[in-house]
Design a protein around this motif. Structure first.
Motif, mmCIF file in Angstrom:
data_model
loop_
_atom_site.group_PDB
_atom_site.id
_atom_site.type_symbol
_atom_site.label_atom_id
_atom_site.label_comp_id
_atom_site.label_asym_id
_atom_site.label_seq_id
_atom_site.Cartn_x
_atom_site.Cartn_y
_atom_site.Cartn_z
ATOM 1 N N HIS A 156 0.861 -1.192 0.000
ATOM 2 C CA HIS A 156 0.000 0.000 0.000
ATOM 3 C C HIS A 156 0.890 1.232 0.000
ATOM 4 O O HIS A 156 2.125 1.103 0.069
ATOM 5 N N HIS A 209 1.626 3.745 1.979
ATOM 6 C CA HIS A 209 2.213 4.429 3.145
ATOM 7 C C HIS A 209 3.742 4.519 3.036
ATOM 8 O O HIS A 209 4.382 3.615 2.490
ATOM 9 N N HIS A 237 -7.324 -1.167 5.364
ATOM 10 C CA HIS A 237 -6.380 -0.260 6.056
ATOM 11 C C HIS A 237 -6.207 1.035 5.245
ATOM 12 O O HIS A 237 -6.044 2.113 5.800
ATOM 13 N N ASP A 257 -0.205 -3.817 5.932
ATOM 14 C CA ASP A 257 -0.735 -3.412 7.239
ATOM 15 C C ASP A 257 -2.166 -3.871 7.495
ATOM 16 O O ASP A 257 -2.786 -3.462 8.475
HETATM 17 ZN ZN LIG Z 1 0.071 1.379 6.518
#
Ligand SMILES: [Zn+2]
Length: 298
Positions: free
Chosen positions: A80, A82, A165, A184
């Motif tokens: 993802h 992040h 998430h 996550d």
């Molecule tokens: Zn994350």
């Protein structure tokens, strides 16, 4: 996320573990903002899963992956958008083909710059990791409904999960080894991370996430590599699923009896800390309650 308390998010490649033949994990060693990183080999290609945050971390990961690959073609994917998972991908430019799902590519484009700014605001040492030439990466290949990558004698599946998430999560499956990289969507030894930051970011969905975990927990994976925390077995997926159910049910029961949100938070937090006294990241309970207070049954 109290900046002065954050340790240096340094990736330590010397701790690399072989969890299955030609399948390595660089463990996060319990350090915040360091992800578990995967290096998955087949006969003619190698896939790296997540980069670590910033140039220096990603250079170490690329160096190890290149050594392991010994001439095999390199691919990169991220679970993802992040920063600790994806904001090292620029280092792989020209060395690896970066593949990501459409929703994640959209997250990178629309939210990546704001997250880079936010994390640079955390001060040293996190901001130092994002100094200089770090930029929001752009995938080379974007898939819509999943991507099957043939590494040679080993097939890896990149599967978008739908909103959980983040809006753009994807999991990576290595079927021959029974291994699942969750990003996550699952963490070991800590409360589920809800990046609930209204009004700037409200993409996390407790309901969506629970639906994802209900599916993943039934899929028969033998080894689970969480976003953060120790590599574990399938029980981890069931534990996260059960926790999200608890969080939802305990939050909704109180909210629907017209309890004030502050009281809902205090009660649910106390209850969940009591049920999971050994878990870290208690600050994420509050974010989870906030998220679920804003959600309703479909
Ligand atoms: Zn994350």
């Amino acid at each position: 996320m109290n900046a002065p308390l954050l340790p240096d998010p340094a990736v330590h490649v010397d701790g690399v573990q072989e969890i299955a033949p030609d399948l390595l994990v660089i463990p996060n060693r319990g350090v915040q903002l360091v992800p578990n990183i995967g290096i998955i080999g087949g006969t003619h290609a190698v896939l790296v899963v997540d980069t670590g945050m910033g140039t220096a971390n990603a250079e170490q990961v690329l160096s190890l992956a290149s050594t392991v690959a010994r001439g095999r073609r390199l691919y990169l994917t991220t679970t993802h958008f992040h920063p600790e998972h994806a904001f090292g991908a620029h280092v792989f430019d020209g060395h690896a083909t970066y593949i990501a799902n459409r929703a994640q590519a959209d997250d990178l484009k629309t939210k990546g710059p704001g997250y880079l700014e936010m994390f640079r605001g955390f001060g040293s040492p996190v901001a130092d990791r994002l100094d200089g030439d770090v930029r929001v990466p752009v995938p080379d290949v974007v898939h819509d409904d999943g991507y099957t990558l043939d590494l040679g004698g080993r097939t890896v599946r990149l599967r978008p999960t739908g909103r959980g998430h983040t809006k753009g999560d994807q999991v990576i499956e290595v079927p021959d080894a029974g291994v699942l990289f969750t990003g996550d969507l699952a963490e070991a030894g800590q409360f589920a991370i809800f990046p609930w930051f209204p009004p700037h970011d409200t993409d996390v969905s407790g309901i969506g996430w629970l639906a994802v975990m209900e599916r993943l927990a039934d899929n028969g994976h033998r080894v689970v590599v969480p976003g953060h925390g120790d590599v574990d077995g399938p029980q981890l997926l069931a534990d996260v699923r059960d926790y999200l159910r608890e969080l939802r049910d305990e939050t909704w029961r109180r909210r629907d009896s017209a309890m004030d949100e502050g009281d809902v938070l205090a009660e649910v937090r106390a209850l969940l800390v009591e049920r999971h006294p050994e878990w870290e990241g208690r600050e994420w309970i509050e974010k989870g309650v906030g998220c679920l207070c804003a959600e309703h049954p479909a």
